[in-house]
Design a protein around this motif. Structure first.
Motif, PDB file in Angstrom:
ATOM      1  N   LEU A  58      11.463  -1.426   0.935  1.00  0.00           N
ATOM      2  CA  LEU A  58      10.590  -0.375   1.478  1.00  0.00           C
ATOM      3  C   LEU A  58      11.374   0.906   1.727  1.00  0.00           C
ATOM      4  O   LEU A  58      10.909   2.017   1.426  1.00  0.00           O
ATOM      5  CB  LEU A  58       9.941  -0.861   2.775  1.00  0.00           C
ATOM      6  N   LEU A  59      12.581   0.777   2.255  1.00  0.00           N
ATOM      7  CA  LEU A  59      13.422   1.954   2.492  1.00  0.00           C
ATOM      8  C   LEU A  59      13.823   2.624   1.184  1.00  0.00           C
ATOM      9  O   LEU A  59      13.844   3.860   1.078  1.00  0.00           O
ATOM     10  CB  LEU A  59      14.662   1.556   3.282  1.00  0.00           C
ATOM     11  N   THR A  60      14.157   1.821   0.167  1.00  0.00           N
ATOM     12  CA  THR A  60      14.550   2.379  -1.132  1.00  0.00           C
ATOM     13  C   THR A  60      13.432   3.224  -1.712  1.00  0.00           C
ATOM     14  O   THR A  60      13.645   4.355  -2.178  1.00  0.00           O
ATOM     15  CB  THR A  60      14.918   1.254  -2.112  1.00  0.00           C
ATOM     16  N   MET A  61      12.220   2.698  -1.702  1.00  0.00           N
ATOM     17  CA  MET A  61      11.069   3.417  -2.241  1.00  0.00           C
ATOM     18  C   MET A  61      10.746   4.641  -1.393  1.00  0.00           C
ATOM     19  O   MET A  61      10.573   5.754  -1.900  1.00  0.00           O
ATOM     20  CB  MET A  61       9.860   2.480  -2.281  1.00  0.00           C
ATOM     21  N   ALA A 113       0.841  -1.210   0.000  1.00  0.00           N
ATOM     22  CA  ALA A 113       0.000   0.000   0.000  1.00  0.00           C
ATOM     23  C   ALA A 113       0.871   1.252   0.000  1.00  0.00           C
ATOM     24  O   ALA A 113       0.600   2.210  -0.736  1.00  0.00           O
ATOM     25  CB  ALA A 113      -0.932  -0.005   1.212  1.00  0.00           C
ATOM     26  N   ILE A 114       1.920   1.252   0.815  1.00  0.00           N
ATOM     27  CA  ILE A 114       2.833   2.402   0.870  1.00  0.00           C
ATOM     28  C   ILE A 114       3.559   2.569  -0.465  1.00  0.00           C
ATOM     29  O   ILE A 114       3.685   3.685  -0.993  1.00  0.00           O
ATOM     30  CB  ILE A 114       3.847   2.222   2.015  1.00  0.00           C
ATOM     31  N   GLU A 115       4.033   1.457  -1.011  1.00  0.00           N
ATOM     32  CA  GLU A 115       4.774   1.524  -2.262  1.00  0.00           C
ATOM     33  C   GLU A 115       3.888   2.054  -3.398  1.00  0.00           C
ATOM     34  O   GLU A 115       4.308   2.901  -4.188  1.00  0.00           O
ATOM     35  CB  GLU A 115       5.312   0.133  -2.631  1.00  0.00           C
ATOM     36  N   PHE A 116       2.662   1.554  -3.493  1.00  0.00           N
ATOM     37  CA  PHE A 116       1.774   2.024  -4.552  1.00  0.00           C
ATOM     38  C   PHE A 116       1.320   3.457  -4.298  1.00  0.00           C
ATOM     39  O   PHE A 116       1.141   4.228  -5.249  1.00  0.00           O
ATOM     40  CB  PHE A 116       0.569   1.092  -4.699  1.00  0.00           C
ATOM     41  N   TYR A 117       1.144   3.840  -3.051  1.00  0.00           N
ATOM     42  CA  TYR A 117       0.839   5.242  -2.732  1.00  0.00           C
ATOM     43  C   TYR A 117       1.954   6.139  -3.254  1.00  0.00           C
ATOM     44  O   TYR A 117       1.701   7.152  -3.934  1.00  0.00           O
ATOM     45  CB  TYR A 117       0.676   5.406  -1.220  1.00  0.00           C
ATOM     46  N   LEU A 157      12.481   6.429   0.908  1.00  0.00           N
ATOM     47  CA  LEU A 157      13.446   7.520   0.967  1.00  0.00           C
ATOM     48  C   LEU A 157      13.520   8.261  -0.371  1.00  0.00           C
ATOM     49  O   LEU A 157      13.727   9.483  -0.395  1.00  0.00           O
ATOM     50  CB  LEU A 157      14.821   6.969   1.358  1.00  0.00           C
ATOM     51  N   SER A 158      13.334   7.549  -1.473  1.00  0.00           N
ATOM     52  CA  SER A 158      13.297   8.215  -2.787  1.00  0.00           C
ATOM     53  C   SER A 158      12.114   9.169  -2.865  1.00  0.00           C
ATOM     54  O   SER A 158      12.215  10.285  -3.397  1.00  0.00           O
ATOM     55  CB  SER A 158      13.206   7.179  -3.913  1.00  0.00           C
ATOM     56  N   THR A 159      10.968   8.742  -2.334  1.00  0.00           N
ATOM     57  CA  THR A 159       9.762   9.575  -2.372  1.00  0.00           C
ATOM     58  C   THR A 159       9.930  10.825  -1.512  1.00  0.00           C
ATOM     59  O   THR A 159       9.583  11.934  -1.942  1.00  0.00           O
ATOM     60  CB  THR A 159       8.552   8.761  -1.884  1.00  0.00           C
ATOM     61  N   VAL A 160      10.449  10.652  -0.311  1.00  0.00           N
ATOM     62  CA  VAL A 160      10.661  11.810   0.567  1.00  0.00           C
ATOM     63  C   VAL A 160      11.663  12.777  -0.056  1.00  0.00           C
ATOM     64  O   VAL A 160      11.509  14.005   0.024  1.00  0.00           O
ATOM     65  CB  VAL A 160      11.132  11.346   1.962  1.00  0.00           C
ATOM     66  N   ALA A 161      12.694  12.243  -0.701  1.00  0.00           N
ATOM     67  CA  ALA A 161      13.691  13.096  -1.351  1.00  0.00           C
ATOM     68  C   ALA A 161      13.057  13.952  -2.449  1.00  0.00           C
ATOM     69  O   ALA A 161      13.417  15.126  -2.616  1.00  0.00           O
ATOM     70  CB  ALA A 161      14.813  12.237  -1.935  1.00  0.00           C
ATOM     71  N   ILE A 162      12.101  13.401  -3.188  1.00  0.00           N
ATOM     72  CA  ILE A 162      11.400  14.193  -4.200  1.00  0.00           C
ATOM     73  C   ILE A 162      10.645  15.337  -3.544  1.00  0.00           C
ATOM     74  O   ILE A 162      10.625  16.470  -4.040  1.00  0.00           O
ATOM     75  CB  ILE A 162      10.440  13.302  -5.018  1.00  0.00           C
ATOM     76  N   GLY A 163      10.036  15.075  -2.394  1.00  0.00           N
ATOM     77  CA  GLY A 163       9.309  16.123  -1.675  1.00  0.00           C
ATOM     78  C   GLY A 163      10.197  17.243  -1.172  1.00  0.00           C
ATOM     79  O   GLY A 163       9.725  18.354  -0.934  1.00  0.00           O
ATOM     80  N   LEU A 164      11.484  16.955  -0.988  1.00  0.00           N
ATOM     81  CA  LEU A 164      12.436  17.964  -0.503  1.00  0.00           C
ATOM     82  C   LEU A 164      13.255  18.606  -1.622  1.00  0.00           C
ATOM     83  O   LEU A 164      14.057  19.507  -1.366  1.00  0.00           O
ATOM     84  CB  LEU A 164      13.398  17.325   0.502  1.00  0.00           C
ATOM     85  N   LEU A 165      13.063  18.155  -2.851  1.00  0.00           N
ATOM     86  CA  LEU A 165      13.917  18.576  -3.963  1.00  0.00           C
ATOM     87  C   LEU A 165      13.669  20.040  -4.345  1.00  0.00           C
ATOM     88  O   LEU A 165      12.523  20.441  -4.576  1.00  0.00           O
ATOM     89  CB  LEU A 165      13.634  17.676  -5.165  1.00  0.00           C
ATOM     90  N   PRO A 166      14.721  20.879  -4.409  1.00  0.00           N
ATOM     91  CA  PRO A 166      14.552  22.274  -4.850  1.00  0.00           C
ATOM     92  C   PRO A 166      14.071  22.327  -6.303  1.00  0.00           C
ATOM     93  O   PRO A 166      14.280  21.403  -7.079  1.00  0.00           O
ATOM     94  CB  PRO A 166      15.959  22.868  -4.712  1.00  0.00           C
ATOM     95  N   SER A 167      13.438  23.429  -6.665  1.00  0.00           N
ATOM     96  CA  SER A 167      12.855  23.568  -7.993  1.00  0.00           C
ATOM     97  C   SER A 167      13.914  23.949  -9.035  1.00  0.00           C
ATOM     98  O   SER A 167      15.062  24.259  -8.709  1.00  0.00           O
ATOM     99  CB  SER A 167      11.775  24.643  -7.972  1.00  0.00           C
ATOM    100  N   GLN A 222      12.428   4.992  -7.001  1.00  0.00           N
ATOM    101  CA  GLN A 222      11.074   4.494  -6.766  1.00  0.00           C
ATOM    102  C   GLN A 222      10.820   3.209  -7.562  1.00  0.00           C
ATOM    103  O   GLN A 222      10.246   2.250  -7.032  1.00  0.00           O
ATOM    104  CB  GLN A 222      10.042   5.547  -7.186  1.00  0.00           C
ATOM    105  N   GLY A 223      11.240   3.205  -8.823  1.00  0.00           N
ATOM    106  CA  GLY A 223      11.020   2.030  -9.648  1.00  0.00           C
ATOM    107  C   GLY A 223      11.768   0.809  -9.140  1.00  0.00           C
ATOM    108  O   GLY A 223      11.229  -0.305  -9.115  1.00  0.00           O
ATOM    109  N   ILE A 224      13.017   1.008  -8.707  1.00  0.00           N
ATOM    110  CA  ILE A 224      13.800  -0.106  -8.173  1.00  0.00           C
ATOM    111  C   ILE A 224      13.141  -0.656  -6.906  1.00  0.00           C
ATOM    112  O   ILE A 224      13.026  -1.871  -6.720  1.00  0.00           O
ATOM    113  CB  ILE A 224      15.244   0.346  -7.891  1.00  0.00           C
ATOM    114  N   GLY A 225      12.686   0.249  -6.036  1.00  0.00           N
ATOM    115  CA  GLY A 225      12.029  -0.184  -4.806  1.00  0.00           C
ATOM    116  C   GLY A 225      10.768  -0.975  -5.077  1.00  0.00           C
ATOM    117  O   GLY A 225      10.544  -2.047  -4.489  1.00  0.00           O
TER     118      GLY A 225
END
Length: 449
Positions: A98-101, A29-33, A103-113, A132-135
């Motif tokens: 789970l960590l790979t997916m 559920a987390i991964e698909f979210y 942490l990649s998602t959180v990093a996108i949320g913190l990424l400067p524009s 995200q894809g690898i995770g």
């Protein structure tokens, strides 16, 4: 005179049904979210956040193209995590995926524009999308094995439906969070900074998922294979060399499932939201349904998807994987032929009915997959084999159907799109016809060819 107490056999550590259900469901559920919030943000905001704004159309195309990176990365994740899942165990590998997916998602949320760091913004976005894809590529196979290798006798289809529920739950949660952010913050704030909220929320979900998974015991099936010395040094190579036919069968069995899902959630969304109009060939190109209306329709469809996923798993236990899936595939092909009747000149009400029927069929075919695909492979290569088949199916059935459907609709109308679904269904039907029934297989007794 001395005596020694008899040696007691070591206790067998087994997971309870509740542990199995929670650990397999919450992770997927987390991964698909995470996966779905990226797709939503790529359509809505990434073009203005991470790409030059001089040409809006080019920026949108670049934003959408980053979505494809995950499809390329998913087989890499399957091979990587499948290797370790078959060598060191399901539990530790699932924690890593789970960590790979997450942490990649959180990093996108913190990424400067793009305005802040220039070309580094789209480059880093691509890196984290690949993460995200690898995770996700490593997640599904492990979750399916946790569910099926710990399932009680005769209930692998039911327990295999638990990780499959991650898809409708993730779809509902992703659309729901974006709907709420847009509703309470407004469209301008959502594009400026509010889009980051769904990504940052992932860190909380990952924490919950890690807690649940760290309480798991390794499956008895894997421990017995380890004790018997059946582990391989190169399980991915072994599965492709010895079980390539099963990988191909699993891939083709999954193809129609993916085509149906992306037609329902992507093509129909584009078609529904696009303004009323016709293509040069004279075919309708849009329905003009408001975006929030379609989001509400999709949320209802996600609930139906989840309910039918569970039903599909149960009925596959009773009827058999092969017979049930062949029947559902025939129903999907008939559904494809009905597409012009559903969507030609449709209203929001008929689109809702179309989504309910389509995602219901999606649940019926998706539910049993976490039981069927692992059952095709022996224990020592099961993680690798099931993961590769599942994610190769994603490449074949999910990477291009939206683009193909849009093009077909422009040229041939909805009949062309419907026949595209029928053609994929025919391929899946043939693969099922050539696949043995696996319902009664003892996973501890499956031997390599």
């Amino acid at each position: 005179m001395s005596s020694s107490a008899p040696t007691r056999p070591a206790a067998v550590l087994r997971n309870s049904p509740r542990q199995v259900a929670m650990a397999s469901l919450i992770g997927t559920a987390i991964e698909f979210y995470d996966y779905y919030i990226y797709a939503t943000a790529a359509v809505l905001v990434f073009n203005s956040q991470f790409f030059p704004k001089a040409d809006p159309s080019a920026a949108l195309l670049l934003s959408l193209s980053t979505m494809a990176l995950a499809f390329v990365a998913r087989p890499v994740g399957s091979a990587l995590f499948g290797h370790f899942g078959d060598k060191i165990g399901r539990k530790r590998t699932l924690v890593a995926s789970l960590l790979t997916m997450g942490l990649s998602t959180v990093a996108i949320g913190l990424l400067p524009s793009y305005d802040s760091i220039g070309l580094w913004a789209p480059l880093l976005l691509c890196v984290f999308r690949i993460g995200q894809g690898i995770g996700l590529g490593g997640e599904w196979g492990g979750a399916a094995l946790v569910a099926t290798e710990n399932a009680p006798a005769g209930k692998r289809g039911l327990f295999g439906s638990f990780p499959q529920l991650g898809a409708p739950i993730g779809l509902f949660a992703a659309n729901g969070v974006f709907f709420l952010v847009s509703h309470f913050l407004g469209a301008e704030a959502m594009v400026a900074w509010g889009w980051r909220i769904p990504f940052l929320l992932s860190i909380v979900l990952v924490g919950v998922g890690l807690y649940v998974r760290l309480t798991l015991h390794e499956s008895q099936v894997f421990r017995e294979a380890e004790k018997a010395g059946k582990k391989l040094n190169a399980p991915v190579t072994a599965v492709l060399r010895r079980h390539g036919l099963q990988v191909l069968q699993g891939t083709l069995i999954m193809t129609t499932t993916y085509v149906l899902f992306y037609l329902m959630t992507a093509f129909v969304q584009i078609y529904s939201k696009s303004p009323l109009g016709t293509s040069p060939a004279g075919h309708a190109t849009g329905l003009g349904i408001p975006a929030n209306t379609f989001t509400g329709i999709l949320l209802i469809g996600a609930i139906v998807f989840g309910v039918c996923t569970s039903i599909g798993g149960v009925l596959a236990d009773r009827i058999g994987r092969r017979s049930w899936l062949m029947g559902v595939t025939l129903a999907i092909m008939a559904f494809g032929l009905s597409m012009p009747g559903f969507l030609g000149g449709a209203t929001a009400g008929t689109v809702l009915l179309f989504i309910i029927v389509g995602l219901g069929l999606m649940g019926f075919t998706f539910g049993p997959m976490a039981a069927l695909l692992p059952e095709l492979f022996p224990t020592e290569v099961r993680y690798s084999g099931a993961s590769l088949a599942y994610n190769f199916g994603a490449i074949v059935g999910a990477s291009v159907p939206t683009l193909v459907a849009v093009s077909l609709n422009q040229t041939y109308g909805l009949w062309g799109v419907g026949l595209y679904l029928v053609a994929n269904g025919a391929v899946t039907l043939a693969a099922l016809a050539l696949t043995r029934e696996t319902r009664g297989i003892d996973l501890t007794m499956v031997q390599s060819a």
